[in-house]
Design a protein around this motif. Structure first.
Motif, PDB file in Angstrom:
ATOM      1  N   ASN A 188       0.818  -1.214   0.000  1.00 58.13           N
ATOM      2  CA  ASN A 188       0.000   0.000   0.000  1.00 58.13           C
ATOM      3  C   ASN A 188       0.850   1.261   0.000  1.00 58.13           C
ATOM      4  OD1 ASN A 188      -2.889  -0.932   0.311  1.00 58.13           O
ATOM      5  ND2 ASN A 188      -1.960  -1.993   2.030  1.00 58.13           N
ATOM      6  N   LYS A 214       2.633   2.597  -2.658  1.00 55.85           N
ATOM      7  CA  LYS A 214       2.953   3.171  -3.970  1.00 55.85           C
ATOM      8  C   LYS A 214       1.812   4.045  -4.499  1.00 55.85           C
ATOM      9  CE  LYS A 214       5.833  -0.767  -5.324  1.00 55.85           C
ATOM     10  NZ  LYS A 214       6.075  -1.823  -6.343  1.00 55.85           N
ATOM     11  N   GLY A 215       2.178   4.901  -5.478  1.00 57.82           N
ATOM     12  CA  GLY A 215       1.183   5.616  -6.256  1.00 57.82           C
ATOM     13  C   GLY A 215       0.641   6.871  -5.636  1.00 57.82           C
ATOM     14  N   TYR A 216       1.360   7.489  -4.710  1.00 57.04           N
ATOM     15  CA  TYR A 216       0.879   8.713  -4.070  1.00 57.04           C
ATOM     16  C   TYR A 216       1.343   9.946  -4.838  1.00 57.04           C
ATOM     17  CZ  TYR A 216      -0.256   5.791  -0.064  1.00 57.04           C
ATOM     18  OH  TYR A 216      -0.785   4.825   0.743  1.00 57.04           O
ATOM     19  N   ASN A 255       6.961   6.169  -5.927  1.00 57.24           N
ATOM     20  CA  ASN A 255       6.324   7.486  -5.786  1.00 57.24           C
ATOM     21  C   ASN A 255       7.116   8.603  -6.444  1.00 57.24           C
ATOM     22  OD1 ASN A 255       3.850   7.038  -4.036  1.00 57.24           O
ATOM     23  ND2 ASN A 255       5.407   6.018  -2.814  1.00 57.24           N
ATOM     24  N   TYR A 303      -6.638   7.429   3.385  1.00 60.14           N
ATOM     25  CA  TYR A 303      -5.665   6.354   3.138  1.00 60.14           C
ATOM     26  C   TYR A 303      -6.382   5.040   2.821  1.00 60.14           C
ATOM     27  CZ  TYR A 303      -2.400   2.601   4.003  1.00 60.14           C
ATOM     28  OH  TYR A 303      -1.660   1.458   3.864  1.00 60.14           O
ATOM     29  N   LYS A 341      -7.902   5.159  -0.575  1.00 58.29           N
ATOM     30  CA  LYS A 341      -6.924   5.479  -1.632  1.00 58.29           C
ATOM     31  C   LYS A 341      -7.285   6.757  -2.393  1.00 58.29           C
ATOM     32  CE  LYS A 341      -5.708   0.597  -2.173  1.00 58.29           C
ATOM     33  NZ  LYS A 341      -5.490  -0.525  -3.102  1.00 58.29           N
ATOM     34  N   ARG A 396      -4.056   9.129  -4.093  1.00 56.12           N
ATOM     35  CA  ARG A 396      -3.163   8.469  -5.048  1.00 56.12           C
ATOM     36  C   ARG A 396      -3.167   9.223  -6.370  1.00 56.12           C
ATOM     37  NH1 ARG A 396      -2.006   3.204  -3.251  1.00 56.12           N
ATOM     38  NH2 ARG A 396      -2.572   3.117  -1.047  1.00 56.12           N
ATOM     39  N   THR A 451      -2.443   7.928  -9.124  1.00 59.12           N
ATOM     40  CA  THR A 451      -2.890   7.013 -10.173  1.00 59.12           C
ATOM     41  C   THR A 451      -4.371   7.191 -10.487  1.00 59.12           C
ATOM     42  OG1 THR A 451      -3.198   5.349  -8.440  1.00 59.12           O
ATOM     43  CG2 THR A 451      -1.150   5.263  -9.670  1.00 59.12           C
TER      44      THR A 451
END
Length: 651
Positions: free
Chosen positions: A353, A355-357, A391, A634, A637, A640, A642
């Motif tokens: 959890n 990645k991708g922020y 990230n 959080y 998500k 993010r 993404t």
């Protein structure tokens, strides 16, 4: 040998002997730690009794849990196997190993307490996971090759002294029923402990030291595996979702010209600046465990950090900045994502959890910058490689640096001066590529075993934290001296900030004085020197850096540009793995994991009064709103990158 006596000895006497040794040892550890921290614990007679009585319950229940499987073997092993020679060797070996583990654990608790002033917790779990760094650190920090043989000798002596009892146990001829009865008793104690043993049993005092002393170290260690994340809504006080989201949005309304998401829980918004955007390079250096007490401004009598003391007058020095946590990954989370600490582990370490922020590095990347994370150690530690590479950062760590470029290393990585050499090289490469750069640097030298190259500072290597601080200061001075010779220096902003203090221990659940950290912003051709006294949080660093660049950008950040904050808007988010706090300079609202609410009255960074709080209090409402919203965002998500079209990130 008396055959009658041997025949009357029960198998479960082995468990009784182990129980007596374990309880005695754990009680002595509790007593030793109490004496070591007597002034901080300061128990009354009643509290003294509570520490040891509650502690005994934890000890008893943990022992029952730990012996379920061994007792299963004792209960169901047939007599012909029990009396065999292999079983004799097994029993003696198992008894010796058990005593060794108990004494080793007790010894480790003293070292752990000396470093962190708590019983085993998340940190000890991390120490088990990252064995290479930790084992090297222990070997370099303690006389392990003396300690282990001594523990083995003591364990062997105890086993030898109890050999007659063990012989009798091995000769025992018990019926299955007589074995089953004590085993059922152990299962019953374990079941009762599992159902009713909670952390609330330690809430007989507001003194954190007393609570920690009442705990059982091995129990805490196992519990940390189970509870590395805590569900906010299950454990903490909450408000209606609309109220919490509206409170946070209203609080941040003056940081934006508009919110960009239709989801009212989301803080995704446009940060609009007017005038020319600057293309300055930025080097953000996170200093490992740098505590303000080593600076002359905070009363240091010895000139431990002359370079950083001088930097306070040559750049902007932030006097009222507070860390969000007590661990490096909390600092990295706050600096990179600008989010308050959520319960349990930091986001950096939540595998799967992380990645991708829409991180600080991703925002720099959207402006045409190369973003790097440079770490003195091996980046798999604390999941740093996965987090930063996922990230928007290119990672440079010890494993990517040639051996010949590392003149000194210890358990945690290359010495700071060699890390700074990699920073200079990375900046030079970016300049040659005609690309502006953002470099986030994480140092390691100010960490036990406190070793560093010889002939750098007056204090010998390995002599303690003061020497490591002095070396880190020397390395910073040497780095800036070399950087001043570079063509990119005049166009670069340097930010130095601690990740956390060296110690977070205190009588209170969240001792606010243990969270203040220093920050310097240095750029002679760009930034005018001044003291910044606005109360602020580590989550405000990223917006403040972007403010220095006068950038317009889209953001999920909970932090604010400190330069744009009014004095009355100052606040700090601080927490540990259980408690969450919001400090406004005079009071702090503390949210606990049993939905508890406390309000501390703070004077001189010390709680002089603590009372139970309610959701009606404006500070409590604000604290719940921020932490609840951060947990909701959080979990769902909503922060993010993404989820966003690429063209919306860069305004």
């Amino acid at each position: 040998m008396d055959t009658q006596n041997i025949k009357g000895t029960h198998r479960f006497r082995a468990v009784l002997l182990t129980f007596i040794i374990a309880i005695t040892l754990w009680t002595l550890v509790r007593l030793g730690l109490l004496l070591f921290s007597w002034n901080d614990a300061s128990p009354s007679f009643v509290e003294f009794l509570q520490i040891f009585s509650v502690g005994f319950l934890y000890d008893l229940c943990f022992f029952a849990f730990a012996t379920i499987l061994p007792c299963l073997y004792i209960t169901f092993t047939p007599n012909f196997i029990w009396h065999s020679k292999p079983n004799k060797m097994f029993l003696y070996g198992a008894f010796f190993l058990t005593i060794f583990i108990l004494i080793f654990g007790a010894t480790s608790e003293f070292f752990f307490w000396e470093e962190f002033n708590v019983r085993f917790n998340f940190i000890s779990v991390d120490y088990l996971i990252y064995r290479r760094e930790v084992i090297d650190n222990i070997i370099e920090s303690y006389p392990l090759f003396i300690i282990l043989p001594v523990i083995a000798a003591i364990s062997g002596a105890i086993t030898y002294l109890l050999r007659s009892s063990l012989t009798g146990i091995l000769a025992a001829r018990n019926s299955f029923v007589s074995n089953l009865i004590p085993y059922a008793g152990i299962l019953l104690v374990a079941a009762i402990g599992g159902l009713f043993l909670t952390s609330e049993m330690r809430d007989f005092s507001d003194n954190t030291y007393q609570k920690e002393l009442a705990a059982n170290g091995p129990y805490q260690f196992v519990s940390a595996f189970k509870n590395n994340e805590l569900d906010y809504y299950q454990f903490y006080p909450s408000l209606d979702e609309d109220i919490s989201s509206r409170t946070v949005r209203t609080d941040l309304a003056d940081t934006t010209d508009k919110f960009l998401s239709k989801n009212e829980h989301s803080l995704f918004r446009s940060i609009q600046r007017f005038g020319e955007e600057k293309k300055y390079n930025v080097i953000l250096v996170t200093l490992e465990s740098f505590t303000p007490k080593y600076l002359s401004r905070y009363g240091a009598k010895d000139e431990v950090a002359p370079n950083l003391n001088a930097l306070a007058a040559e750049g902007q020095f932030y006097t009222q900045l507070f860390a969000t946590g007590t661990r490096t990954t909390r600092g990295l989370e706050a600096l990179t994502l600008s989010i308050p600490p959520t319960p349990g582990r930091s986001i950096v370490k939540r595998i799967g959890n992380e990645k991708g922020y829409l991180s600080l590095g991703r925002i720099f990347e959207s402006k045409g910058y190369d973003s790097y994370y440079l770490y003195g150690g091996r980046g798999y530690f604390d999941n740093m490689n996965e987090f930063f590479s996922g990230n928007g950062y290119t990672v440079v760590d010890q494993s990517s640096v040639p051996d010949e470029a590392i003149g000194f290393e210890n358990a945690w990585g290359m010495a700071d001066e060699y890390l700074f050499n990699q920073v200079l090289k990375t900046a030079d490469d970016a300049l040659n590529a005609k690309t502006p750069f953002f470099l986030h640097v994480m140092t390691t030298s100010n960490h036990r075993p406190y070793t560093y190259p010889d002939n750098r500072v007056a204090i010998p290597s390995g002599d303690g934290r003061t020497g490591a601080i002095q070396y880190t200061d020397w390395a910073v001075g040497d780095f800036l001296k070399k950087a001043k010779q570079k063509p990119w220096f005049d166009n670069t902003i340097f930010v130095f900030v601690a990740d956390h203090q060296a110690s977070s221990a205190g009588r209170e659940s969240l001792p606010v004085r243990r969270y203040r950290i220093p920050m310097w912003v240095y750029a002679p051709k760009i930034v005018q020197p001044k003291l910044v006294d606005t109360l602020s949080s580590q989550i405000d660093v990223a917006p403040t850096i972007l403010g220095l660049l006068n950038w317009s950008y889209s953001s999920f950040f909970y932090g604010r540009d400190i330069a744009q904050m009014k004095p009355e808007e100052g606040r700090a988010f601080i927490g540990n793995y259980q408690y969450l706090g919001l400090f406004d300079g005079k009071r702090m609202a503390v949210l606990g994991p049993k939905k508890s609410i406390e309000i501390q009255t703070i004077e001189n960074e010390t709680a002089i009064k603590t009372v139970k709080g309610t959701k009606d209090d404006s500070l409590v409402k604000r604290a719940i709103s921020y932490y609840q919203n951060a947990a909701w965002v959080y979990k769902n998500k909503l922060n993010r990158d993404t989820l966003l079209p690429s063209n919306i990130i860069n305004n």
